[in-house]
Design a protein around this motif. Structure first.
Motif, PDB file in Angstrom:
ATOM      1  N   TYR A 195      -8.720   5.171   0.479  1.00  0.00           N
ATOM      2  CA  TYR A 195      -7.661   4.524  -0.299  1.00  0.00           C
ATOM      3  C   TYR A 195      -7.994   4.584  -1.793  1.00  0.00           C
ATOM      4  O   TYR A 195      -7.134   4.865  -2.625  1.00  0.00           O
ATOM      5  CB  TYR A 195      -7.473   3.066   0.142  1.00  0.00           C
ATOM      6  CG  TYR A 195      -6.543   2.874   1.309  1.00  0.00           C
ATOM      7  CD1 TYR A 195      -6.699   3.580   2.501  1.00  0.00           C
ATOM      8  CD2 TYR A 195      -5.495   1.963   1.238  1.00  0.00           C
ATOM      9  CE1 TYR A 195      -5.857   3.389   3.573  1.00  0.00           C
ATOM     10  CE2 TYR A 195      -4.634   1.766   2.311  1.00  0.00           C
ATOM     11  CZ  TYR A 195      -4.823   2.489   3.474  1.00  0.00           C
ATOM     12  OH  TYR A 195      -3.960   2.291   4.530  1.00  0.00           O
ATOM     13  N   PRO A 254      -4.601  -0.946   7.789  1.00  0.00           N
ATOM     14  CA  PRO A 254      -4.954   0.157   8.688  1.00  0.00           C
ATOM     15  C   PRO A 254      -5.983  -0.270   9.734  1.00  0.00           C
ATOM     16  O   PRO A 254      -7.001  -0.890   9.401  1.00  0.00           O
ATOM     17  CB  PRO A 254      -5.537   1.207   7.725  1.00  0.00           C
ATOM     18  CG  PRO A 254      -6.031   0.407   6.556  1.00  0.00           C
ATOM     19  CD  PRO A 254      -5.061  -0.743   6.430  1.00  0.00           C
ATOM     20  N   CYS A 307       0.819  -1.218   0.000  1.00  0.00           N
ATOM     21  CA  CYS A 307       0.000   0.000   0.000  1.00  0.00           C
ATOM     22  C   CYS A 307       0.854   1.270   0.000  1.00  0.00           C
ATOM     23  O   CYS A 307       0.435   2.315   0.525  1.00  0.00           O
ATOM     24  CB  CYS A 307      -0.963  -0.023   1.183  1.00  0.00           C
ATOM     25  SG  CYS A 307      -2.168  -1.375   1.104  1.00  0.00           S
ATOM     26  N   SER A 359       2.956   4.225   0.783  1.00  0.00           N
ATOM     27  CA  SER A 359       3.258   4.894   2.052  1.00  0.00           C
ATOM     28  C   SER A 359       2.078   4.855   3.025  1.00  0.00           C
ATOM     29  O   SER A 359       2.179   5.368   4.128  1.00  0.00           O
ATOM     30  CB  SER A 359       3.680   6.345   1.788  1.00  0.00           C
ATOM     31  OG  SER A 359       2.650   7.020   1.091  1.00  0.00           O
ATOM     32  N   SER A 360       0.981   4.239   2.615  1.00  0.00           N
ATOM     33  CA  SER A 360      -0.172   4.068   3.512  1.00  0.00           C
ATOM     34  C   SER A 360      -0.051   2.726   4.240  1.00  0.00           C
ATOM     35  O   SER A 360       0.585   1.806   3.723  1.00  0.00           O
ATOM     36  CB  SER A 360      -1.469   4.075   2.702  1.00  0.00           C
ATOM     37  OG  SER A 360      -1.604   5.292   2.010  1.00  0.00           O
TER      38      SER A 360
END
Length: 164
Positions: A142, A80, A73, A75-76
């Motif tokens: 996203y 999450p 993903c 830099s995400s």
């Protein structure tokens, strides 16, 4: 005299082998490469599952020259708040990289991004209540990020150059 003859013969054999190797046609990817890529970039759960199965057996697809690399993903977060988005990001990376490599990225970007969003929503469907709401919000975020900002890794420098 004999040593010179053998050395000359060996040099000739090496030169002949090198010439033959350069003259041999390059191994082209199978003609159905785009069809396979298309089957792995649809919005359906079966398309996602087919991709994940192929990824688990990459060697079976070596003739196609696919780029299986991923930064997940980017830099995400990959997962999450514990929501497992990683496989969705992996498939999205595969499609971006491989469509770009065959020069078909622009024509397929919207579908690739939509498939990504559908993958994320399938993850969220495994939750209920507030967890599903939170997951769905993250999935939308996203999706919006890749839809608006997503570029193939090779384009990152080009995007910066164009913006300047």
């Amino acid at each position: 005299m004999r040593r010179r003859f053998i050395t000359g013969l060996s040099s000739a054999a090496v030169a002949l082998a090198a010439t033959a190797a350069m003259a041999a046609p390059a191994n082209a990817a199978p003609a159905d490469k785009l069809q396979v890529m298309s089957s792995w970039s649809q919005t359906s759960a079966s398309s996602q599952q087919a991709f994940l199965n192929a990824r688990a057996h990459q060697g079976d697809w070596s003739a196609y020259g696919f780029d299986w690399s991923t930064d997940k993903c980017s830099s995400s977060p990959d997962n999450p708040f514990g929501f497992p988005f990683e496989n969705s990001c992996i498939r999205h990376d595969f499609n971006y990289r491989n469509y770009k490599a065959v020069g078909k990225f622009d024509a397929n970007k919207a579908r690739i991004d939509s498939a990504f969003y559908e993958d994320l929503k399938r993850v969220c469907n495994g939750y209920s209540g507030a967890q599903k709401t939170a997951c769905s919000g993250l999935a939308w975020t996203y999706y919006q990020a890749v839809s608006k900002l997503g570029v193939a890794p090779a384009d990152t420098g080009a995007q910066v150059d164009q913006a300047a």
